[in-house]
Design a protein around this motif. Structure first.
Motif, PDB file in Angstrom:
ATOM      1  N   GLY A  73      86.884  41.846  82.835  1.00 20.32           N
ATOM      2  CA  GLY A  73      86.703  42.896  83.824  1.00 20.32           C
ATOM      3  C   GLY A  73      85.791  42.454  84.960  1.00 20.32           C
ATOM      4  N   LYS A  74      85.900  43.132  86.072  1.00 17.03           N
ATOM      5  CA  LYS A  74      85.146  42.744  87.266  1.00 17.03           C
ATOM      6  C   LYS A  74      83.646  42.692  87.017  1.00 17.03           C
TER       7      LYS A  74
ATOM      8  N   PRO B  99      82.633  20.767  81.056  1.00 15.63           N
ATOM      9  CA  PRO B  99      82.669  22.109  80.471  1.00 15.63           C
ATOM     10  C   PRO B  99      83.109  23.140  81.504  1.00 15.63           C
ATOM     11  N   VAL B 100      83.689  24.231  81.029  1.00 18.83           N
ATOM     12  CA  VAL B 100      84.271  25.231  81.915  1.00 18.83           C
ATOM     13  C   VAL B 100      83.492  26.543  81.820  1.00 18.83           C
ATOM     14  N   ILE B 101      83.004  27.009  82.957  1.00 21.82           N
ATOM     15  CA  ILE B 101      82.393  28.342  83.052  1.00 21.82           C
ATOM     16  C   ILE B 101      83.500  29.329  83.387  1.00 21.82           C
ATOM     17  N   VAL B 102      83.616  30.392  82.596  1.00 18.22           N
ATOM     18  CA  VAL B 102      84.683  31.375  82.796  1.00 18.22           C
ATOM     19  C   VAL B 102      84.105  32.584  83.522  1.00 18.22           C
ATOM     20  N   LEU B 103      84.701  32.909  84.675  1.00 20.93           N
ATOM     21  CA  LEU B 103      84.226  33.987  85.539  1.00 20.93           C
ATOM     22  C   LEU B 103      85.361  34.989  85.737  1.00 20.93           C
ATOM     23  N   PRO B 104      85.072  36.301  85.805  1.00 18.99           N
ATOM     24  CA  PRO B 104      86.130  37.265  86.123  1.00 18.99           C
ATOM     25  C   PRO B 104      86.851  36.875  87.415  1.00 18.99           C
ATOM     26  N   GLU B 105      88.162  36.873  87.378  1.00 20.83           N
ATOM     27  CA  GLU B 105      88.941  36.350  88.503  1.00 20.83           C
ATOM     28  C   GLU B 105      88.677  37.117  89.796  1.00 20.83           C
ATOM     29  N   GLU B 106      88.646  38.424  89.719  1.00 22.99           N
ATOM     30  CA  GLU B 106      88.469  39.222  90.933  1.00 22.99           C
ATOM     31  C   GLU B 106      87.150  38.896  91.624  1.00 22.99           C
ATOM     32  N   ARG B 107      86.078  38.782  90.843  1.00 23.53           N
ATOM     33  CA  ARG B 107      84.779  38.500  91.438  1.00 23.53           C
ATOM     34  C   ARG B 107      84.734  37.094  92.040  1.00 23.53           C
ATOM     35  N   GLY B 108      85.313  36.116  91.319  1.00 25.42           N
ATOM     36  CA  GLY B 108      85.289  34.742  91.815  1.00 25.42           C
ATOM     37  C   GLY B 108      86.044  34.580  93.117  1.00 25.42           C
ATOM     38  N   ARG B 109      87.193  35.218  93.226  1.00 25.17           N
ATOM     39  CA  ARG B 109      87.982  35.102  94.461  1.00 25.17           C
ATOM     40  C   ARG B 109      87.261  35.726  95.648  1.00 25.17           C
ATOM     41  N   VAL B 110      86.590  36.856  95.400  1.00 20.35           N
ATOM     42  CA  VAL B 110      85.888  37.536  96.498  1.00 20.35           C
ATOM     43  C   VAL B 110      84.653  36.748  96.927  1.00 20.35           C
ATOM     44  N   CYS B 111      83.854  36.272  95.960  1.00 21.23           N
ATOM     45  CA  CYS B 111      82.598  35.599  96.285  1.00 21.23           C
ATOM     46  C   CYS B 111      82.822  34.274  97.005  1.00 21.23           C
ATOM     47  N   LEU B 112      83.830  33.538  96.592  1.00 17.65           N
ATOM     48  CA  LEU B 112      84.047  32.205  97.156  1.00 17.65           C
ATOM     49  C   LEU B 112      85.185  32.162  98.167  1.00 17.65           C
ATOM     50  N   ALA B 113      85.812  33.331  98.439  1.00 22.14           N
ATOM     51  CA  ALA B 113      86.922  33.401  99.389  1.00 22.14           C
ATOM     52  C   ALA B 113      87.913  32.271  99.144  1.00 22.14           C
ATOM     53  N   LEU B 114      88.391  32.170  97.923  1.00 19.41           N
ATOM     54  CA  LEU B 114      89.218  31.039  97.514  1.00 19.41           C
ATOM     55  C   LEU B 114      90.638  31.154  98.043  1.00 19.41           C
TER      56      LEU B 114
ATOM     57  N   THR C  13      76.653  33.681  93.234  1.00 20.04           N
ATOM     58  CA  THR C  13      75.545  33.778  92.283  1.00 20.04           C
ATOM     59  C   THR C  13      75.867  34.884  91.297  1.00 20.04           C
ATOM     60  N   PHE C  14      75.794  34.584  90.006  1.00 18.64           N
ATOM     61  CA  PHE C  14      76.193  35.562  89.013  1.00 18.64           C
ATOM     62  C   PHE C  14      75.457  35.324  87.694  1.00 18.64           C
ATOM     63  N   GLU C  15      75.387  36.384  86.871  1.00 23.45           N
ATOM     64  CA  GLU C  15      74.811  36.296  85.534  1.00 23.45           C
ATOM     65  C   GLU C  15      75.877  35.769  84.574  1.00 23.45           C
ATOM     66  N   ALA C  16      75.451  34.912  83.655  1.00 20.02           N
ATOM     67  CA  ALA C  16      76.376  34.360  82.676  1.00 20.02           C
ATOM     68  C   ALA C  16      75.775  34.470  81.289  1.00 20.02           C
ATOM     69  N   MET C  17      76.599  34.823  80.321  1.00 21.51           N
ATOM     70  CA  MET C  17      76.174  34.891  78.929  1.00 21.51           C
ATOM     71  C   MET C  17      76.469  33.548  78.269  1.00 21.51           C
ATOM     72  N   VAL C  18      75.464  32.988  77.608  1.00 18.07           N
ATOM     73  CA  VAL C  18      75.661  31.713  76.912  1.00 18.07           C
ATOM     74  C   VAL C  18      76.573  31.963  75.721  1.00 18.07           C
ATOM     75  N   ASP C  19      77.716  31.297  75.714  1.00 18.13           N
ATOM     76  CA  ASP C  19      78.753  31.530  74.720  1.00 18.13           C
ATOM     77  C   ASP C  19      78.942  30.275  73.878  1.00 18.13           C
ATOM     78  N   THR C  20      78.472  30.312  72.627  1.00 17.70           N
ATOM     79  CA  THR C  20      78.617  29.143  71.755  1.00 17.70           C
ATOM     80  C   THR C  20      80.071  28.907  71.370  1.00 17.70           C
ATOM     81  N   GLY C  21      80.920  29.935  71.538  1.00  9.96           N
ATOM     82  CA  GLY C  21      82.327  29.762  71.209  1.00  9.96           C
ATOM     83  C   GLY C  21      83.152  29.204  72.343  1.00  9.96           C
ATOM     84  N   ASN C  22      82.549  29.044  73.514  1.00 12.09           N
ATOM     85  CA  ASN C  22      83.272  28.489  74.660  1.00 12.09           C
ATOM     86  C   ASN C  22      83.162  26.968  74.628  1.00 12.09           C
ATOM     87  N   CYS C  23      84.170  26.345  74.070  1.00  8.74           N
ATOM     88  CA  CYS C  23      84.203  24.874  74.001  1.00  8.74           C
ATOM     89  C   CYS C  23      85.250  24.297  74.950  1.00  8.74           C
ATOM     90  N   LEU C  24      85.718  25.111  75.887  1.00 12.30           N
ATOM     91  CA  LEU C  24      86.779  24.684  76.797  1.00 12.30           C
ATOM     92  C   LEU C  24      86.279  23.595  77.744  1.00 12.30           C
TER      93      LEU C  24
END
Length: 253
Positions: free
Chosen positions: A237-238, A173-188, A154-165
């Motif tokens: 950044g984290k 559509p792709v949500i971009v998350l800091p890598e360090e936080r994503g790996r820790v939260c989901l134990a990927l 669970t995380f806060e996300a900023m709506v980014d009109t420039g993110n068309c990925l």
């Protein structure tokens, strides 16, 4: 009598200069500082008084240097480019204010009424410019809940009109998350990830991504499921907010 009239004209010039400076600073998104604005207005009024009687061409040649000096006095420390930009905005504000006063003078037939109404209009314009800029700079954030297998992030996300990925495999559509936080939260595990490439301001960047089992957006007390891919960015950044494509706000289950 002549001296009193001269003082009145000087004070009127100062008042108009204050209004022009407020307009220019608001258009530039700068915060007016009263003491500096008054000093800059005094400088402008002195320049107008000193050039009385000069040929029109010579006075016009002094407009830009005077505007630059007033800009530096009102909002110093911005460098040459900032001062030149501020000078252009100040001259544009002078034209705007002068045009308003002339139009109101023609409509009312009274110079005093035209000046008062023009001053009110200038202040309203400055306030509207400030509100519009603040509104444009405000962040629109939502809460995102991603579930993958038995883990949840669970995380806060900023709506980014420039993110068309979009993911080239699923076209989601792709949500971009800091890598360090994503790996820790989901134990990927590495086996769950695959690469995705994105063009950023720093060049082409590779990120690891996965397709969550479910993705929900919580906004304004409502929750809805969307179809998205989660990408892990090493460049964020984290503690940076995730970047949510604006397209997901229009998407429902």
């Amino acid at each position: 009598m002549t001296a009193m009239k001269g003082q009145q004209i000087f004070l009127l010039d100062m008042m108009l200069d204050v209004l022009m400076l407020l307009l220019a600073l608001r258009f530039a998104g700068r915060r007016p500082r009263p003491v500096r604005v008054l000093a800059a207005a005094l400088l402008g009024a002195l320049a107008a008084w000193l050039t009385v009687g000069m040929p029109q061409g010579a006075r016009a040649a002094l407009w830009l240097p005077t505007a630059a000096a007033m800009t530096a006095a009102a909002d110093g420390g911005r460098g040459i480019r900032g001062i030149l930009r501020g000078s252009a905005l100040l001259l544009a504000s002078a034209g705007l204010l002068g045009g308003m006063v002339q139009a109101l003078l023609g409509a009312t037939g009274s110079r005093g009424a035209a000046l008062l109404l023009g001053a009110g209009a200038a202040l309203c314009t400055a306030a509207a410019a400030f509100r519009a800029r603040r509104s444009g700079l405000s962040m629109h954030t939502v809460r995102v809940v991603c579930r993958y297998r038995d883990r949840q992030a669970t995380f806060e996300a900023m709506v980014d009109t420039g993110n068309c990925l979009r993911d080239y495999l699923t076209q989601r559509p792709v949500i971009v998350l800091p890598e360090e936080r994503g790996r820790v939260c989901l134990a990927l595990e590495e086996a769950a990830l695959r690469p995705i490439f994105a063009d950023t301001a720093g060049g082409r960047q590779m990120m690891w991504c996965l397709k969550p089992d479910t993705t929900h957006i919580l906004e304004g007390g409502t929750e809805r499921e969307v179809k998205a891919v989660l990408a892990l960015s090493p460049g964020l950044g984290k503690d940076a907010p995730a970047l949510l494509p604006a397209a997901l706000l229009d998407e429902g289950t």
